[in-house]
Design an enzyme around this catalytic site. Structure first.
Site, PDB file in Angstrom:
ATOM      1  N   HIS A  76      -3.082  41.882  71.376  1.00 19.36           N
ATOM      2  CA  HIS A  76      -2.219  41.116  72.286  1.00 19.36           C
ATOM      3  C   HIS A  76      -2.210  39.641  71.887  1.00 19.36           C
ATOM      4  O   HIS A  76      -2.329  38.774  72.740  1.00 19.36           O
ATOM      5  CB  HIS A  76      -2.719  41.253  73.730  1.00 19.36           C
ATOM      6  CG  HIS A  76      -2.626  42.635  74.274  1.00 19.36           C
ATOM      7  ND1 HIS A  76      -3.196  43.003  75.475  1.00 19.36           N
ATOM      8  CD2 HIS A  76      -2.026  43.749  73.793  1.00 19.36           C
ATOM      9  CE1 HIS A  76      -2.955  44.280  75.701  1.00 19.36           C
ATOM     10  NE2 HIS A  76      -2.248  44.752  74.691  1.00 19.36           N
TER      11      HIS A  76
ATOM     12  N   ALA B 268       6.057  36.211  71.260  1.00 16.54           N
ATOM     13  CA  ALA B 268       4.815  35.970  72.008  1.00 16.54           C
ATOM     14  C   ALA B 268       4.084  34.721  71.556  1.00 16.54           C
ATOM     15  O   ALA B 268       3.202  34.217  72.278  1.00 16.54           O
ATOM     16  CB  ALA B 268       3.884  37.175  71.884  1.00 16.54           C
TER      17      ALA B 268
ATOM     18  N   ILE C 120       0.907  42.968  76.691  1.00 18.71           N
ATOM     19  CA  ILE C 120       1.907  41.904  76.685  1.00 18.71           C
ATOM     20  C   ILE C 120       3.328  42.349  76.364  1.00 18.71           C
ATOM     21  O   ILE C 120       4.245  41.534  76.454  1.00 18.71           O
ATOM     22  CB  ILE C 120       1.507  40.768  75.726  1.00 18.71           C
ATOM     23  CG1 ILE C 120       1.525  41.218  74.255  1.00 18.71           C
ATOM     24  CG2 ILE C 120       0.152  40.193  76.108  1.00 18.71           C
ATOM     25  CD1 ILE C 120       1.332  40.077  73.260  1.00 18.71           C
TER      26      ILE C 120
END
Length: 616
Positions: free
Chosen positions: A552, A585, A596
């Site tokens: 993530h 991200a 996520i």
């Protein structure tokens, strides 16, 4: 989708597009889809990886781990040795195919929290709090309701259809073959005093919940970014071109003069043995993910001048924040042997069982391969004496007040201190996976997920929702094909180590509580430690030994004010540039709660709207 040709680069010599998107993954395809809704806008997507839209390892939800370490699907990076983890290297798996990581992950759909997103806004990002982003959490997906059978099976499950996404491309659904442990998860938390209090999609939730998966309920296929945002109607758009196997070398940038911003005029990429330069009429959009959007900025002359000079790259925009601020969820996995006669995903190591599962899936999409078999919980720090809790917060406050702390970390830690000091704000996520994980094999995903230990197990994992630890990603070479230097930094901060240890110790209670306890073998084997954890220092050491990346990663092109270490502004534009944005991200200023991918989809949807507003 078989006729969709992404292999050809014919006609791209000296071609021009309004937008060039670098990365055909989770975020890039969202933005490509939304921009090309306007037939007057031309978009080129450059994806370094493959087009495997019809490969069963992607289409069948349960086969995700089969793609790991395979260069057709996975960048298969490793971190540098992590001193705080006894020198271990961590896996950094990342999608290298159309759809990106959403095409190879475990498929969990988990929504961010109101408090966590509001912290983004307090860091200087107007419009990026819960009220500004939550509409996009609903925009990206369409949720199918749980069946009546599921509602009965999961006593106390919270789900209201009107709260869910109803028109988005990503299909979100529940499974049809949960195991007894999944129901016991809900009931054991309830017995411990923590029933589910809300659906996480509403931005708050304490206790257990049944997380849906990114699975189309009609076809039982994985609903990843390419399947959802690059369907036949989108593929047919004459204003969209997608090229796979295209390795972007750099953005071509003209340095600004007299205080003007630098202007991206094109993108240079290689495919096969040919190098192409494509002109950009409007903007370059980086969607190469947290490990490579920052790498591409550095290769293009945007970053820390000292790092760029060391690799012979002329500096166009000096910004030391590029590649810094890496955040990740580290997972600590505990394994428990199940009672005799109880099912486990480990049964799949028997070829007959694996064959039966595949036959069930091929017949009607049913069974374990057609679903996401994990359930989750969000929990605050509990069972910690008040004086010890105060001491932990004082350690965090001391870090905030330290004269050595950077301006970036000071502001972030102040926001995180607010989150952590609330006794009701969940600070950890727990996940139940009905199969074994072998974290001591953590450098090799085929062994980590390989079911190689004899016997039948379930795994419980814990991860910190809001980590304080920070790492970085930087180029190691001016060669665009050289892997970046990834420093996850997981458990680098002592407060993280203590929080992770305390949450992991509490996780043992779940397996000691009825009805979960009755499903596990009395005196059975434990894959993490022979005896239950009761000593905090031993728990800390075990966490350092077992923790892995949950894949993530975020934050390396952080959306924050420039003076606070930011790389992009609240319109996702790179500071000092006139027309370069980042839409993945890497712009997260703080790691959000939970897996996520839902937040990445939402950020990309909002980013697409911001870009479109700039065209009006």
């Amino acid at each position: 989708m078989a006729s969709f040709d992404t292999e050809s680069a014919a006609g791209l010599e000296n071609a021009a597009y309004d937008f060039v998107i670098v990365g055909g993954g989770t975020a890039g395809l969202v933005v490509a889809n939304r921009l090309t809704e306007n037939p007057n806008i031309s978009v080129l997507v450059l994806e370094a990886g493959t087009n495997r839209l019809n490969d069963p390892r992607i289409t069948i939800p349960g086969l995700g781990p089969a793609t790991f370490e395979d260069e057709d699907f996975d960048w298969n990076f490793r971190s540098c040795p992590q001193e705080q983890l006894n020198g271990r290297k961590l896996l950094a798996n990342k999608g290298r195919t159309l759809g990106g990581s959403s095409a190879i992950n475990l498929g969990m759909v988990i929504y961010p929290s109101r408090a966590g997103l509001d912290a983004w806004e307090t860091l200087g990002n107007p419009g990026w709090g819960w009220d500004g982003l939550s509409p996009y959490i609903r925009k990206f997906h369409t949720a199918a309701p749980p069946s009546e059978g599921n509602r009965e099976f999961f006593n106390g499950m919270k789900f209201d259809q009107q709260d869910q996404g109803s028109t988005g491309p990503v299909q979100v659904s529940f499974g049809d073959q949960y195991m007894p442990y999944h129901a016991a998860w809900m009931d054991s938390f309830k017995a411990l005093g923590y029933p589910q209090d809300d659906d996480p999609i509403n931005g708050a939730c304490t206790g257990p919940f049944v997380n849906p998966g990114a699975v189309d309920p009609a076809t039982h296929t994985r609903s990843h970014a390419a399947a959802a945002y690059l369907g036949p109607e989108v593929q047919a758009r004459s204003n969209l071109r997608v090229v796979t196997g295209a390795w972007v070398e750099k953005i071509i940038i003209e340095k600004g003069s007299n205080g003007d911003n630098a202007v991206a005029t094109g993108v240079r990429f290689g495919k096969d043995s040919t190098v192409y330069t494509v002109s950009v009429g409007k903007e370059v959009l980086l969607a190469a993910g947290t490990t490579q959007s920052s790498q591409l900025l550095e290769l293009s002359g945007i970053g820390n001048e000292t790092i760029l000079q060391s690799h012979g790259i002329p500096t166009i925009i000096n910004n030391p924040g590029v590649g810094e601020n890496l955040q990740d969820h580290g997972i600590v996995s505990f394994g428990y042997e199940v009672a005799d006669g109880m099912p486990s995903g480990d049964m799949a190591r028997d070829p007959a069982v694996a064959g039966a599962a595949m036959a069930a899936y091929q017949k009607d999409g049913s069974g374990p391969l057609g679903m996401v078999p994990m359930v989750s919980a969000f929990m605050p720090l509990v069972d910690t004496p008040e004086d010890e809790r105060i001491q932990l917060l004082q350690k965090l406050q001391a870090a905030v007040d330290s004269p050595d702390i950077s301006r970036t970390h000071k502001k972030q830690y102040e926001a995180l201190h607010t989150l952590l000091k609330s006794p009701d704000e969940p600070t950890a996520q727990f996940i139940l996976a009905p199969f074994q994980l072998l974290p001591r094999e953590g450098e090799h995903p085929k062994r980590l997920f390989g079911l190689g230990h004899p016997g039948f197990f379930i795994s419980l994992v814990s991860l910190l929702s809001y980590p304080l630890s920070r790492g970085s990603v930087h180029i190691q070479s001016s060669d665009p094909k050289a892997a970046p230097l990834i420093d996850h930094g997981i458990l680098r901060h002592p407060v993280d180590v203590e929080l992770q240890a305390r949450h992991s110790m509490w996780m043992e209670k779940i397996t000691e509580t009825a009805p979960m306890a009755s499903l596990l073998k009395k005196g059975g084997e434990r894959l993490h430690t022979p005896e239950p954890l009761t000593d905090l220092e031993k728990a800390k050491e075990l966490c350092r030994e077992l923790v892995l990346s949950m894949y993530h990663v975020s934050g390396t092109c952080a959306m924050m004010p420039l003076e606070d270490g930011g790389v992009v502004d609240s319109h996702l534009k790179v500071y000092g540039s006139a027309n370069i944005r980042v839409v993945d991200a890497s712009i997260f200023p703080l790691e959000p709660r939970g897996n996520i991918q839902a937040t990445v989809f939402a950020v990309a949807e909002k980013g697409a709207d911001i870009i479109k507003q700039g065209l009006n």
